[in-house]
Design a protein around this motif. Sequence first.
Motif, PDB file in Angstrom:
ATOM      1  N   LEU A  25       0.808  -1.172   0.054  1.00  0.00           N
ATOM      2  CA  LEU A  25      -0.221   0.033  -0.138  1.00  0.00           C
ATOM      3  C   LEU A  25       0.877   1.118  -0.031  1.00  0.00           C
ATOM      4  CD1 LEU A  25      -2.796  -0.977   2.490  1.00  0.00           C
ATOM      5  CD2 LEU A  25      -3.054  -0.872  -0.177  1.00  0.00           C
ATOM      6  N   LYS A  26       1.838   1.225   0.867  1.00  0.00           N
ATOM      7  CA  LYS A  26       3.037   2.327   0.687  1.00  0.00           C
ATOM      8  C   LYS A  26       3.351   2.490  -0.694  1.00  0.00           C
ATOM      9  CE  LYS A  26       7.253   4.027   2.780  1.00  0.00           C
ATOM     10  NZ  LYS A  26       8.277   3.583   3.486  1.00  0.00           N
ATOM     11  N   ASN A  27       4.077   1.640  -1.463  1.00  0.00           N
ATOM     12  CA  ASN A  27       4.314   1.606  -2.618  1.00  0.00           C
ATOM     13  C   ASN A  27       3.213   2.255  -3.784  1.00  0.00           C
ATOM     14  OD1 ASN A  27       7.009   0.555  -1.893  1.00  0.00           O
ATOM     15  ND2 ASN A  27       6.542  -1.249  -2.465  1.00  0.00           N
ATOM     16  N   ILE A  28       2.041   1.735  -3.615  1.00  0.00           N
ATOM     17  CA  ILE A  28       1.111   2.216  -4.402  1.00  0.00           C
ATOM     18  C   ILE A  28       0.783   3.769  -4.049  1.00  0.00           C
ATOM     19  CG2 ILE A  28      -1.577   2.303  -4.716  1.00  0.00           C
ATOM     20  CD1 ILE A  28      -1.351  -1.130  -4.386  1.00  0.00           C
ATOM     21  N   GLY A  29       0.740   4.082  -2.936  1.00  0.00           N
ATOM     22  CA  GLY A  29       0.657   5.477  -2.604  1.00  0.00           C
ATOM     23  C   GLY A  29       1.364   6.372  -3.274  1.00  0.00           C
ATOM     24  N   SER A  30       2.779   6.124  -3.019  1.00  0.00           N
ATOM     25  CA  SER A  30       4.141   6.748  -3.540  1.00  0.00           C
ATOM     26  C   SER A  30       4.131   6.868  -4.967  1.00  0.00           C
ATOM     27  CB  SER A  30       5.396   6.285  -3.051  1.00  0.00           C
ATOM     28  OG  SER A  30       5.646   5.042  -3.681  1.00  0.00           O
ATOM     29  N   ASP A  31       3.608   5.761  -5.782  1.00  0.00           N
ATOM     30  CA  ASP A  31       3.600   5.519  -7.213  1.00  0.00           C
ATOM     31  C   ASP A  31       2.400   6.574  -7.631  1.00  0.00           C
ATOM     32  OD1 ASP A  31       5.549   3.896  -7.509  1.00  0.00           O
ATOM     33  OD2 ASP A  31       4.113   2.139  -7.776  1.00  0.00           O
ATOM     34  N   LEU A  32       1.224   6.481  -7.142  1.00  0.00           N
ATOM     35  CA  LEU A  32       0.403   7.383  -7.238  1.00  0.00           C
ATOM     36  C   LEU A  32       0.572   8.763  -7.068  1.00  0.00           C
ATOM     37  CD1 LEU A  32      -2.910   7.634  -8.049  1.00  0.00           C
ATOM     38  CD2 LEU A  32      -3.413   7.412  -5.851  1.00  0.00           C
ATOM     39  N   GLY A  33       1.135   9.126  -5.777  1.00  0.00           N
ATOM     40  CA  GLY A  33       1.803  10.596  -5.750  1.00  0.00           C
ATOM     41  C   GLY A  33       2.649  11.175  -6.745  1.00  0.00           C
ATOM     42  N   GLY A  34       3.715  10.205  -7.264  1.00  0.00           N
ATOM     43  CA  GLY A  34       4.437  10.634  -8.097  1.00  0.00           C
ATOM     44  C   GLY A  34       3.917  10.703  -9.796  1.00  0.00           C
ATOM     45  N   ALA A  35       2.769  10.192 -10.040  1.00  0.00           N
ATOM     46  CA  ALA A  35       1.785  10.277 -11.217  1.00  0.00           C
ATOM     47  C   ALA A  35       1.373  11.578 -11.237  1.00  0.00           C
ATOM     48  CB  ALA A  35       0.876   8.959 -11.213  1.00  0.00           C
ATOM     49  N   VAL A  36       0.639  11.885 -10.044  1.00  0.00           N
ATOM     50  CA  VAL A  36      -0.088  13.014  -9.754  1.00  0.00           C
ATOM     51  C   VAL A  36       1.160  14.365 -10.075  1.00  0.00           C
ATOM     52  CG1 VAL A  36      -1.111  14.621  -8.411  1.00  0.00           C
ATOM     53  CG2 VAL A  36      -1.889  12.213  -8.510  1.00  0.00           C
ATOM     54  N   LYS A  37       2.210  14.151  -9.653  1.00  0.00           N
ATOM     55  CA  LYS A  37       3.314  15.318  -9.642  1.00  0.00           C
ATOM     56  C   LYS A  37       3.659  15.304 -10.893  1.00  0.00           C
ATOM     57  CE  LYS A  37       7.782  16.535  -7.707  1.00  0.00           C
ATOM     58  NZ  LYS A  37       8.833  16.185  -6.736  1.00  0.00           N
ATOM     59  N   GLY A  38       4.050  14.339 -11.696  1.00  0.00           N
ATOM     60  CA  GLY A  38       4.369  14.363 -13.082  1.00  0.00           C
ATOM     61  C   GLY A  38       3.412  14.887 -13.827  1.00  0.00           C
ATOM     62  N   PHE A  39       2.127  14.809 -13.920  1.00  0.00           N
ATOM     63  CA  PHE A  39       0.642  15.197 -14.299  1.00  0.00           C
ATOM     64  C   PHE A  39       1.024  16.830 -14.256  1.00  0.00           C
ATOM     65  CE2 PHE A  39      -3.512  16.664 -14.455  1.00  0.00           C
ATOM     66  CZ  PHE A  39      -3.887  16.360 -15.757  1.00  0.00           C
ATOM     67  N   LYS A  40       0.924  17.282 -13.094  1.00  0.00           N
ATOM     68  CA  LYS A  40       1.046  18.511 -12.783  1.00  0.00           C
ATOM     69  C   LYS A  40       2.211  19.296 -13.498  1.00  0.00           C
ATOM     70  CE  LYS A  40      -1.109  18.816  -8.303  1.00  0.00           C
ATOM     71  NZ  LYS A  40      -0.969  19.093  -6.829  1.00  0.00           N
ATOM     72  N   GLU A  41       3.385  18.759 -13.405  1.00  0.00           N
ATOM     73  CA  GLU A  41       4.663  19.317 -14.225  1.00  0.00           C
ATOM     74  C   GLU A  41       4.257  19.229 -15.963  1.00  0.00           C
ATOM     75  OE1 GLU A  41       7.754  17.062 -13.142  1.00  0.00           O
ATOM     76  OE2 GLU A  41       8.061  17.637 -10.989  1.00  0.00           O
TER      77      GLU A  41
END
Length: 83
Positions: A25-41
């Motif tokens: 679950l921690k890995n899924i959360g960090s992957d999702l956060g990275g995806a959102v950050k990449g989308f914003k950039e």
Amino acid sequence: MGSFSIWHWLIVLLIVVMVFGTKKLKNIGSDLGGAVKGFKEGMKDGASDEAQAPAAGQVTNNAAASAANADKTTIDVEAKQKS
């Protein structure tokens, strides 16, 4: 059957943690956060690209002219159907 109470959500959360484990679950959360950050950039980069769009429009017009020249060498053929 209306809305779920807090106890329903806690039971669902407990089952999810038991099935997937906290590390997964921690890995899924960090992957999702990275995806959102990449989308914003990417959205910020897209906004800066739109500011430079007039220069890109001139290139597109040159490409359209090249395509028009290529059409002069195209041979138009009519297909016949077998009977």
